[in-house]
Design a protein around this motif. Structure first.
Motif, mmCIF file in Angstrom:
data_model
loop_
_atom_site.group_PDB
_atom_site.id
_atom_site.type_symbol
_atom_site.label_atom_id
_atom_site.label_comp_id
_atom_site.label_asym_id
_atom_site.label_seq_id
_atom_site.Cartn_x
_atom_site.Cartn_y
_atom_site.Cartn_z
ATOM 1 N N THR A 1 -94.116 27.928 43.757
ATOM 2 C CA THR A 1 -94.344 27.705 42.322
ATOM 3 C C THR A 1 -95.690 27.042 42.046
ATOM 4 O O THR A 1 -95.753 25.898 41.587
ATOM 5 N N PRO A 2 -96.783 27.737 42.307
ATOM 6 C CA PRO A 2 -98.091 27.134 42.054
ATOM 7 C C PRO A 2 -98.355 26.973 40.560
ATOM 8 O O PRO A 2 -97.924 27.816 39.758
ATOM 9 N N ASN A 3 -99.052 25.901 40.186
ATOM 10 C CA ASN A 3 -99.453 25.773 38.781
ATOM 11 C C ASN A 3 -100.785 26.489 38.573
ATOM 12 O O ASN A 3 -101.362 27.047 39.511
ATOM 13 N N LYS A 4 -101.270 26.481 37.345
ATOM 14 C CA LYS A 4 -102.486 27.229 37.005
ATOM 15 C C LYS A 4 -103.716 26.711 37.747
ATOM 16 O O LYS A 4 -104.610 27.484 38.102
ATOM 17 N N LYS A 5 -103.755 25.376 38.003
ATOM 18 C CA LYS A 5 -104.900 24.814 38.715
ATOM 19 C C LYS A 5 -104.908 25.265 40.174
ATOM 20 O O LYS A 5 -105.967 25.471 40.768
ATOM 21 N N THR A 6 -103.722 25.423 40.740
ATOM 22 C CA THR A 6 -103.612 25.861 42.135
ATOM 23 C C THR A 6 -103.890 27.343 42.274
ATOM 24 O O THR A 6 -104.532 27.788 43.238
ATOM 25 N N LEU A 7 -103.425 28.129 41.307
ATOM 26 C CA LEU A 7 -103.575 29.578 41.380
ATOM 27 C C LEU A 7 -103.777 30.152 39.982
ATOM 28 O O LEU A 7 -102.847 30.229 39.185
ATOM 29 N N ASN A 8 -104.998 30.580 39.700
ATOM 30 C CA ASN A 8 -105.319 31.205 38.415
ATOM 31 C C ASN A 8 -105.094 32.708 38.525
ATOM 32 O O ASN A 8 -105.756 33.384 39.315
ATOM 33 N N LEU A 9 -104.166 33.237 37.748
ATOM 34 C CA LEU A 9 -103.822 34.663 37.840
ATOM 35 C C LEU A 9 -104.946 35.581 37.370
ATOM 36 O O LEU A 9 -104.876 36.794 37.584
ATOM 37 N N LYS A 10 -105.965 35.008 36.754
ATOM 38 C CA LYS A 10 -107.102 35.839 36.341
ATOM 39 C C LYS A 10 -108.035 36.146 37.503
ATOM 40 O O LYS A 10 -108.881 37.045 37.403
ATOM 41 N N ASN A 11 -107.873 35.404 38.612
ATOM 42 C CA ASN A 11 -108.703 35.628 39.795
ATOM 43 C C ASN A 11 -107.928 36.504 40.775
ATOM 44 O O ASN A 11 -107.127 36.017 41.569
ATOM 45 N N LYS A 12 -108.160 37.805 40.718
ATOM 46 C CA LYS A 12 -107.377 38.754 41.512
ATOM 47 C C LYS A 12 -107.593 38.563 43.014
ATOM 48 O O LYS A 12 -106.649 38.704 43.807
ATOM 49 N N TYR A 13 -108.796 38.221 43.399
ATOM 50 C CA TYR A 13 -109.086 38.033 44.833
ATOM 51 C C TYR A 13 -108.242 36.899 45.416
ATOM 52 O O TYR A 13 -107.582 37.059 46.445
ATOM 53 N N LEU A 14 -108.244 35.747 44.737
ATOM 54 C CA LEU A 14 -107.464 34.599 45.210
ATOM 55 C C LEU A 14 -105.962 34.856 45.108
ATOM 56 O O LEU A 14 -105.184 34.404 45.947
ATOM 57 N N LEU A 15 -105.567 35.581 44.078
ATOM 58 C CA LEU A 15 -104.152 35.901 43.884
ATOM 59 C C LEU A 15 -103.632 36.763 45.029
ATOM 60 O O LEU A 15 -102.568 36.481 45.602
ATOM 61 N N LYS A 16 -104.378 37.789 45.372
ATOM 62 C CA LYS A 16 -103.966 38.677 46.468
ATOM 63 C C LYS A 16 -103.935 37.911 47.796
ATOM 64 O O LYS A 16 -103.004 38.063 48.597
ATOM 65 N N LYS A 17 -104.929 37.079 48.013
ATOM 66 C CA LYS A 17 -104.993 36.271 49.234
ATOM 67 C C LYS A 17 -103.792 35.326 49.315
ATOM 68 O O LYS A 17 -103.174 35.158 50.383
ATOM 69 N N PHE A 18 -103.447 34.720 48.198
ATOM 70 C CA PHE A 18 -102.328 33.768 48.131
ATOM 71 C C PHE A 18 -101.004 34.471 48.461
ATOM 72 O O PHE A 18 -100.215 33.980 49.283
ATOM 73 N N LEU A 19 -100.756 35.617 47.846
ATOM 74 C CA LEU A 19 -99.496 36.326 48.060
ATOM 75 C C LEU A 19 -99.391 36.885 49.478
ATOM 76 O O LEU A 19 -98.310 36.888 50.078
ATOM 77 N N ASN A 20 -100.486 37.349 50.016
ATOM 78 C CA ASN A 20 -100.467 37.848 51.399
ATOM 79 C C ASN A 20 -100.187 36.731 52.401
ATOM 80 O O ASN A 20 -99.579 36.956 53.455
#
Length: 293
Positions: A35-54
């Motif tokens: 359950t990351p918050n917006k500061k930990t994971l911004n859904l507008k940043n697709k690169y970081l989002l994909k990296k986080f989920l992988n």
């Protein structure tokens, strides 16, 4: 100590009203939550989002995040909903990890718009708000993805959810906040009917969907207790409960009456033993938790 459920669940929008309640509910069921918050994971940043989920490899994704901070200016609201409802949903769909096999995405009752009530999942939608329009555009994007990748999903359209710490921009949240701060309540066209759903009932349904995720849903699902209530009647109901006069003004405009009412026949076909909280009881519970009673 109970053994933790190993089906990691990623929840976007976990710091919002529904997200907070859902986290607490699922933790009691002993699920492993991401359950990351917006500061930990911004859904507008697709690169970081994909990296986080992988890296985290969730088996289930519950997508709640969207913009519920609405703007009165139409141009600003259109940009807001495109960016904070559609774009983040698109980014999340584009970033889904291979380990994930079940999706629960939150749509909105506002997707239905100006059509006959109660709304059915098979209805042709006519959304009039940008929130409803971009939620529905998100659904179409999700449907293309799930068909191509053969992944099980449920697109839920909950009724107007209420409970402790409700969003102040929502009708009941606004009323609770106004009462606590001794502010006058203004109700625009109080003749509309709304379909209210107690937060615990919504969490209960999400848990049932997770438990039954081996079924092939691949569908839209209304979440409704069919507690249909006229808006102008709510202050009077609260006055009786708190035994105190509250100050409110109803501005009636017969030309703008729009009812938002879900059908729950499909939901009860899936879960025939499902029980709901009566609006009167749910309202009493919420008023007590808010410290108003």
């Amino acid at each position: 100590m109970m053994k933790q459920n190993k089906s990691n669940i990623f929840i976007s929008g976990s710091t919002g009203f529904i997200g907070n309640h859902l986290k607490k509910y699922l933790r009691k069921k002993n699920y492993s939550l991401i359950t990351p918050n917006k500061k930990t994971l911004n859904l507008k940043n697709k690169y970081l989002l994909k990296k986080f989920l992988n890296k985290k490899k969730p088996k289930i994704i519950i997508h709640l995040a969207s913009s519920t901070n609405f703007n009165n200016d139409k141009i600003s609201e259109k940009k807001n909903q495109f960016s904070n409802t559609f774009l983040i949903t698109k980014n999340l769909i584009d970033s889904i990890n291979r380990d994930c096999n079940f999706l629960i995405f939150f749509g909105s009752i506002e997707e239905y718009g100006k059509i006959k009530t109660p709304f059915k999942e098979t209805s042709n939608v006519k959304p009039f708000s940008y929130y409803g329009k971009y939620k529905n555009l998100s659904l179409k994007y999700l449907e293309k993805y799930t068909i191509k990748n053969k992944i099980n999903y449920v697109w839920i359209r909950p009724s107007l959810t209420y409970g402790q710490n409700d969003n102040k921009q929502r009708f009941l949240g606004y009323i609770f906040d106004s009462i606590k701060n001794n502010k006058k309540i203004f109700i625009k066209n109080g003749n509309q009917f709304r379909d209210f759903l107690y937060i615990d009932d919504l969490c209960k349904v999400i848990n049932l969907l997770i438990k039954n995720r081996n079924k092939k849903f691949n569908a839209i699902l209304n979440i409704s207790s069919q507690n249909y209530v006229k808006l102008r009647s709510i202050p009077k109901i609260i006055e009786k409960k708190i035994k105190k006069k509250i100050y409110y003004n109803v501005r009636t405009n017969a030309n703008s009456k729009i009812n938002l009412l879900n059908s729950n026949k499909k939901l009860l076909t899936l879960f025939p033993n499902l029980k709901f909280t009566d609006f009167d009881k749910g309202l009493t519970k919420t008023l007590k938790k808010e410290g108003i009673i």
